[in-house]
Design a protein around this motif. Structure first.
Motif, PDB file in Angstrom:
ATOM      1  N   UNK A  50       0.666  -1.186  -0.712  1.00 49.57           N
ATOM      2  CA  UNK A  50       0.471   0.133  -0.312  1.00 49.57           C
ATOM      3  C   UNK A  50       0.409   1.284  -0.658  1.00 49.57           C
ATOM      4  N   UNK A  51       2.227   1.125   0.176  1.00 48.39           N
ATOM      5  CA  UNK A  51       2.648   2.605   0.859  1.00 48.39           C
ATOM      6  C   UNK A  51       3.407   2.560  -0.686  1.00 48.39           C
ATOM      7  N   UNK A 103       2.638   5.839  -3.350  1.00 47.34           N
ATOM      8  CA  UNK A 103       3.511   6.809  -3.732  1.00 47.34           C
ATOM      9  C   UNK A 103       3.845   6.247  -4.943  1.00 47.34           C
ATOM     10  N   UNK A 104       3.501   5.256  -6.081  1.00 45.38           N
ATOM     11  CA  UNK A 104       3.769   5.797  -6.981  1.00 45.38           C
ATOM     12  C   UNK A 104       2.405   6.142  -8.234  1.00 45.38           C
ATOM     13  N   UNK A 105       1.325   5.796  -7.020  1.00 46.21           N
ATOM     14  CA  UNK A 105      -0.112   6.456  -7.383  1.00 46.21           C
ATOM     15  C   UNK A 105      -0.719   5.941  -8.338  1.00 46.21           C
ATOM     16  N   UNK A 106      -0.150   4.483  -8.217  1.00 46.23           N
ATOM     17  CA  UNK A 106      -0.954   3.690  -8.686  1.00 46.23           C
ATOM     18  C   UNK A 106      -2.240   2.309  -7.958  1.00 46.23           C
ATOM     19  N   UNK A 107      -2.712   1.612  -8.498  1.00 43.26           N
ATOM     20  CA  UNK A 107      -3.583   0.504  -7.502  1.00 43.26           C
ATOM     21  C   UNK A 107      -2.463  -0.205  -6.766  1.00 43.26           C
ATOM     22  N   UNK A 108      -3.146  -1.134  -5.819  1.00 38.87           N
ATOM     23  CA  UNK A 108      -2.012  -2.251  -5.326  1.00 38.87           C
ATOM     24  C   UNK A 108      -2.068  -3.220  -5.629  1.00 38.87           C
ATOM     25  N   UNK A 109      -2.948  -3.651  -7.348  1.00 37.30           N
ATOM     26  CA  UNK A 109      -2.854  -4.562  -7.520  1.00 37.30           C
ATOM     27  C   UNK A 109      -1.252  -4.420  -8.263  1.00 37.30           C
ATOM     28  N   UNK A 110      -1.123  -2.992  -8.978  1.00 34.04           N
ATOM     29  CA  UNK A 110      -0.237  -3.041 -10.053  1.00 34.04           C
ATOM     30  C   UNK A 110       1.482  -3.018  -9.647  1.00 34.04           C
ATOM     31  N   UNK A 111       1.344  -3.312  -8.319  1.00 31.42           N
ATOM     32  CA  UNK A 111       2.833  -3.455  -7.266  1.00 31.42           C
ATOM     33  C   UNK A 111       3.175  -4.644  -7.508  1.00 31.42           C
ATOM     34  N   UNK A 118      10.563   1.500   5.878  1.00 33.33           N
ATOM     35  CA  UNK A 118       9.350   1.296   6.881  1.00 33.33           C
ATOM     36  C   UNK A 118      10.120   1.617   7.761  1.00 33.33           C
ATOM     37  N   UNK A 119       8.511   2.890   9.025  1.00 29.66           N
ATOM     38  CA  UNK A 119       9.310   2.917  10.274  1.00 29.66           C
ATOM     39  C   UNK A 119       8.600   1.851  11.073  1.00 29.66           C
ATOM     40  N   UNK A 120       8.052   1.139  12.310  1.00 31.02           N
ATOM     41  CA  UNK A 120       7.577   0.659  13.052  1.00 31.02           C
ATOM     42  C   UNK A 120       7.818   0.872  14.232  1.00 31.02           C
ATOM     43  N   UNK A 121       6.278   1.043  15.738  1.00 30.97           N
ATOM     44  CA  UNK A 121       6.583   1.786  16.448  1.00 30.97           C
ATOM     45  C   UNK A 121       7.057   0.362  17.202  1.00 30.97           C
TER      46      UNK A 121
END
Length: 266
Positions: free
Chosen positions: A193-194, A198-206, A251-254
């Motif tokens: 999703x990140x 950022x790439x302004x595409x649908x997540x299916x295109x990752x 990637x930031x993780x608490x």
């Protein structure tokens, strides 16, 4: 003893010349270093300014930096000196590796580089990040070997500010914790999703094949990390979780949400 006017003037001129020569000797730069040798330039400002390693050859230039002093300066057992030496040695080794790219190029390629006035470059900069009990030095390595495009990689060092220990990722977790498995799953749940946003595409295109390959439960995939406040930050350089055009991902993780993360580093 009586001095003539000319003798007094001559004496004053001599004093002025001596002062001028002394000032020049103290302030002039050090003699230039022959091409192909690494040198350390002392910091010019306060103690926290970076020191530099420079190098040059016929087909490349090098300019890297490392801290002249760390946040460990107040600790015993030479913790600061050891940390600086560790990071400096890594840069020396990185420079040596880079220089191997410029050996045995072949006469035709060397002629092409000269004709086109082309030179590669290695540049290393760093940033400092702190958490309540650590300090991290995050190096960005920009390497241009005159290929299709330059490459960007990272190198991180995280030190415990209470004892000066150089911390690996494993040392941030309680013994027996399957931290690599957890980081693998978490990265795969968050990065698509990140990247899509950022790439302004649908997540299916990752490109999930590349993303999954770069987030397997392998220590090498998560070796570029640092602590910033209450976050564990994982850096993924170009090609790690996507094509070159994607660039780097962070990637930031608490830390309080990570199972088995040691309480003293949260």
């Amino acid at each position: 003893m009586t001095f003539t006017r000319e003798a007094i003037i001559g004496f004053v001129v001599l004093i002025i010349i001596i002062i001028g020569i002394s000032w020049y000797a103290l302030t002039r730069p050090m003699t230039a270093t022959a091409p192909g040798t690494a040198t350390t330039t002392p910091p010019t400002g306060n103690a926290t300014d970076p020191a530099h390693l420079t190098d040059s050859g016929e087909f490349y230039t090098v300019d890297t930096q490392y801290p002249s002093e760390t946040a460990l300066a107040g600790l015993p057992d030479s913790a600061d000196v050891n940390a600086v030496a560790l990071m400096k040695q890594w840069e020396i080794d990185t420079i040596a590796d880079y220089k191997t790219n410029w050996t045995d190029l072949g006469a035709d390629f060397e002629a092409h580089l000269r004709d086109e006035h082309l030179k590669g470059s290695l540049k290393i900069t760093y940033e400092t990040h702190q958490s309540p009990h650590t300090v991290s030095y995050v190096y960005t390595v920009y390497s241009d070997t005159l290929g299709a495009h330059p490459n960007t990689t990272y190198k991180t060092f995280t030190f415990d500010t209470t004892n000066g220990q150089n911390l690996s990722l494993a040392m941030l977790f309680n013994p027996g914790t399957n931290y690599l498995g957890w980081l693998s799953q978490y990265s795969r749940s968050q990065l698509p999703a990140m990247i899509a946003a950022r790439e302004q595409v649908d997540v299916s295109q990752v490109d999930m094949d590349m993303l999954n390959a770069g987030t397997t439960a392998d220590a090498a995939n998560f070796s570029d990390f640092y602590l910033d406040g209450t976050n564990l930050v994982i850096l993924f350089p170009p090609y790690a979780v996507g094509p070159y055009v994607l660039g780097s991902s962070e990637l930031k993780i608490l830390t309080s949400q990570i199972p088995g993360f040691k309480s003293q580093y949260q």
